[in-house]
Design an enzyme around this catalytic site. Sequence first.
Site, PDB file in Angstrom:
ATOM      1  NE  ARG A 127      -3.727   2.421   3.172  1.00 38.94           N
ATOM      2  CZ  ARG A 127      -3.427   3.464   4.363  1.00 38.94           C
ATOM      3  NH1 ARG A 127      -1.858   2.613   4.917  1.00 38.94           N
ATOM      4  NH2 ARG A 127      -3.868   3.647   4.480  1.00 38.94           N
ATOM      5  NE  ARG A 185      -5.954  18.445   8.655  1.00 38.01           N
ATOM      6  CZ  ARG A 185      -5.441  17.330   8.983  1.00 38.01           C
ATOM      7  NH1 ARG A 185      -5.288  16.877  10.541  1.00 38.01           N
ATOM      8  NH2 ARG A 185      -5.308  16.193   9.119  1.00 38.01           N
ATOM      9  CE  LYS A 201      -9.186   4.761   3.801  1.00 39.02           C
ATOM     10  NZ  LYS A 201      -7.740   5.401   3.601  1.00 39.02           N
TER      11      LYS A 201
END
Length: 481
Positions: free
Chosen positions: A35, A76, A217
């Site tokens: 990965r 964020r 994912k």
Amino acid sequence: MRRLRNVKIVATLGPSSSDYESIKALFVAGADVFRLNMSHGTHDEHRARHAIIRKLETEFSRPIAILADLQGPKLRVGTFAAGAVELEEGDAFRFDLEDVPGTNQRARLPHPEIFAALEPGSELLVNDGKIRLRVEDCGADYANCTVTVGGTISDRKGVNVPDVVLPVAALSDKDRKDLEFACEMGVDWLALSFVQRPEDVIEARELAKGRAAILSKIEKPSAVRCFDDILAVSDGVMVARGDLGVELPVQAVPPIQKQLIRKCRAAAKPVIVATQMLESMIESPMPTRAEVSDVATAIYEGADAVMLSAESAAGRYPVEAVETMNNVAISVEKDPIYREVIEASRNADRQTVADGIVAAAREIAETTDIAAICAYTQSGKTVALTARERPRVPIIALSPIDATLRRMTLTWGVHAVHCGELERFKQAVVNAARAARDFGFADETQQIIVTAGVPFNVQGTTNILRVAPCDERLIYRTDPE
């Protein structure tokens, strides 16, 4: 090189595993897939690692898959005048778009898309869920909240919004550049972060243009809710338990993991279980017993692969971490209960000729003395269907297409072998017998099953099952042209 297990190991590369010798050591220890984490490192660093993997592939005459993991958008908070402030339960706190340093009463949240999706009662999580706030009222540029779990909040900590679907694309500008770079370089799989809906996967697939398989994912509650639709447009899935455990109650993650693995297997699509599998081995040469049990559980549940992240990328003991996973997998797969669990969870909905062929191959292999199932494939679909059956004998995948072989190295139980294009069925049987002997799966006294399709070299034509001897002399005497 033959692995003594069926589940695959994915190892993330990074500062601890960047040169030829360290990557080779990981492969020898048991890594099947490497990965490349696009959240870290430069394109030049990833290109160098890619070249090393392809060199190892030639050296060991074994296809190796490379998975590029896209970062996804990062949400964020802004900065604070004091660098950090302490929030206590019950405090009032405000997020807004004002570009000024934060205080213990407010902070900048430079994401208008978050404000657009919030509603009173929504929850905001900061710093991996260590701080939790409930939205009391909100508008296009603000959210007034109450702190429900206090703690220290500091500059640019990550924000999660678990209970709403955000109007945020899964691919940021950085991701688009990384995706194109990875595809041009020649990776085999693209892992897509921040998936919320099937349209996110479709967009990535359109950009990839067939150059890499797409792995979604699953790290957000919205992805769990529409998982069936996401799975339908994905080539594979990663159960990314880190973010799932932030945005969902931690006790909800194990059942979700089990459910997603079952659904992926039923769909004949590979599934990776990831995040903190051997976390303590970043600093320790030995894992905890709980971590070993975690890896074993994923294997018992039928996962195609288990993954190392920081353990192999930045840890002090990357090779030992791979060796630990390898040893756990071998031990689990020797357990008679493992076979009972795997076979009891077989839930395929068989509707095609290929479904019937691979089911028959598995049944014959279990009731007679068969050394291996050898499957010819163009796209990898027949091999994926064979792996879905979780046969008790090895699966040898034969294909003339390198990209297909590499992608299949992520699939449970598959040993991928390059072969030329077929012209006659006898040639297919001979090639399969040689592969079974050359890689130590059988000797001349044993038999194998060969599955293939006529016409040859055409996708979706699997229609032949042959029980054949591994002795070529017997093949030439008995097999038709």
